[in-house]
Enzyme design. Sequence first.
Site, PDB file in Angstrom:
ATOM      1  N   GLY A  52       0.624  -1.048  -0.041  1.00  0.00           N
ATOM      2  CA  GLY A  52       0.044   0.215   0.030  1.00  0.00           C
ATOM      3  C   GLY A  52       0.731   1.178  -0.008  1.00  0.00           C
ATOM      4  O   GLY A  52       1.796   1.389   0.551  1.00  0.00           O
ATOM      5  N   ALA A  53       0.766   2.350  -0.912  1.00  0.00           N
ATOM      6  CA  ALA A  53       1.532   3.160  -1.025  1.00  0.00           C
ATOM      7  C   ALA A  53       1.925   4.010   0.171  1.00  0.00           C
ATOM      8  O   ALA A  53       3.278   4.333   0.430  1.00  0.00           O
ATOM      9  CB  ALA A  53       1.050   4.324  -2.195  1.00  0.00           C
ATOM     10  N   GLN A 199      -5.802  -8.822  -2.459  1.00  0.00           N
ATOM     11  CA  GLN A 199      -5.770  -7.830  -1.144  1.00  0.00           C
ATOM     12  C   GLN A 199      -7.063  -7.413  -0.587  1.00  0.00           C
ATOM     13  O   GLN A 199      -7.291  -7.051   0.562  1.00  0.00           O
ATOM     14  CB  GLN A 199      -4.929  -6.462  -1.722  1.00  0.00           C
ATOM     15  CG  GLN A 199      -3.693  -6.778  -1.897  1.00  0.00           C
ATOM     16  CD  GLN A 199      -3.374  -7.106  -3.230  1.00  0.00           C
ATOM     17  OE1 GLN A 199      -3.796  -7.675  -4.159  1.00  0.00           O
ATOM     18  NE2 GLN A 199      -2.043  -6.610  -3.608  1.00  0.00           N
ATOM     19  N   ASP A 240      -1.430   4.579  -6.218  1.00  0.00           N
ATOM     20  CA  ASP A 240      -0.120   4.294  -5.773  1.00  0.00           C
ATOM     21  C   ASP A 240       0.624   5.731  -6.514  1.00  0.00           C
ATOM     22  O   ASP A 240       1.720   5.800  -6.010  1.00  0.00           O
ATOM     23  CB  ASP A 240       0.077   3.033  -6.599  1.00  0.00           C
ATOM     24  CG  ASP A 240      -0.157   1.907  -5.867  1.00  0.00           C
ATOM     25  OD1 ASP A 240      -1.267   1.294  -6.029  1.00  0.00           O
ATOM     26  OD2 ASP A 240       0.418   1.673  -4.621  1.00  0.00           O
TER      27      ASP A 240
HETATM   28  O1  MRU Z   1       0.446  -3.929  -4.560  1.00  0.00           O
HETATM   29  P1  MRU Z   1      -0.216  -3.439  -3.385  1.00  0.00           P
HETATM   30  O2  MRU Z   1      -0.907  -4.162  -2.432  1.00  0.00           O
HETATM   31  O3  MRU Z   1       0.650  -2.538  -2.526  1.00  0.00           O
HETATM   32  O4  MRU Z   1      -1.162  -2.101  -3.945  1.00  0.00           O
HETATM   33  C1  MRU Z   1      -1.863  -1.327  -3.058  1.00  0.00           C
HETATM   34  C2  MRU Z   1      -2.724  -0.466  -4.116  1.00  0.00           C
HETATM   35  O5  MRU Z   1      -2.908  -0.729  -5.132  1.00  0.00           O
HETATM   36  C3  MRU Z   1      -3.605   0.456  -3.094  1.00  0.00           C
HETATM   37  O6  MRU Z   1      -4.849   0.522  -3.959  1.00  0.00           O
HETATM   38  C4  MRU Z   1      -2.711   1.842  -3.158  1.00  0.00           C
HETATM   39  O7  MRU Z   1      -1.373   1.665  -2.615  1.00  0.00           O
HETATM   40  C5  MRU Z   1      -3.627   2.708  -2.262  1.00  0.00           C
HETATM   41  S1  MRU Z   1      -3.090   2.469  -0.616  1.00  0.00           S
HETATM   42  C6  MRU Z   1      -3.934   3.556   0.090  1.00  0.00           C
END
Ligand code: MRU
Length: 356
Positions: A52-53, A199, A240
Amino acid sequence: MKIAGKEYRTIWYEDDVVKIIDQTKLPHKFIIKDLKTVKDAINAIKIMEVRGAPLIGGTAAYGIVLAVKENNDPLFIKKSSEDLINSRPTAINLKWAVDRMMKKLSGISSDKILNIASIEAKIICDEDEKFCKNIGLNGLKIIEEIYNKKKDTVNILTHCNAGWLATINWGTATSPIYHAHKKGIPIHIWVDETRPRNQGANLTSHELNEEEIPNTIIADNTGGILMQRGEVDMCIVGSDRTLSNGDVCNKIGTYLKALAAHDNNVPFYVALPSSTIDWDINDAKDIPIEERNSEELSHIEGIDENNEIKKVLIYPKKSKAMNLAFDVTPAKYVTGLITEKGISEASSDALKKMFR
Ligand code: MRU
């Protein structure tokens, strides 16, 4: 937010180590892990124990603290900062946090650097929590408006996990949901399973369950028919990396959901803190899109009858698979960007007016 009734943040510093919740084991096992070295932080980001970013950004900030603790040498710290930035390519919060840490540490004498690094990493995390809370208060107004017209349960569709587990606390897409729930607005969440790493099913549904928010997991391709049937009042997803022109890079499948929303006049909102805005790249084609191991597609993990986590192959042994982790939704399909400062149109002018 809560796990088994107890309040947590996703990352914290305690007894000289960085503590994280290992998200690769959720929802089946709740394991708190220690990150003791910068390598531990890099590995946790790479194998997605943290993801998650915003949380990747927070972990990278603490990664710099661990690097300083390990070897207070400018060359080592510089190399560690580069390795952290390269640990996952798409979420801009990672580079944003490392750059901010390095800027803060530049010119600081070696006897003070650890203290300054620890303070700055905590500020980055506290700030993210505050911004996500504000995203929720801003997004709440949209949910309230829908509820005041509909006078019935508001059905919200979300993709991936842009929940508190993806941030320090509150989440981005889930923050308006948590605020609406706390205010007593009846809501129900359609949770995209989000193949290949699930996720949505493993993390979003789990955290909503822990907060007792009604939710239903759907296969990723189900959103379209639900929208055609009028069973989705709005979509909220995270991001992201959002370009200054309003194009939104997010988990693979977000774009197709935005197309379906557009075709069915369903409002499609993206919730993000300003640390997710990339002010440098102007063309979506220049966003580095992560391609992950195809094993994430060909194998699936779950829990067996003995409570053991097992991984099994689900594809023909000889088949090839390709695993792009993100896609880009053009700004024209985005109804609005819910940020800590307010709701912005997905356009250069509006974003610049709000943030610059
Ligand atoms: O691959 P991930 O699980 O890190 O991807 C996360 C996402 O795509 C989320 O939607 C994004 O980071 C927003 S988190 C608040």
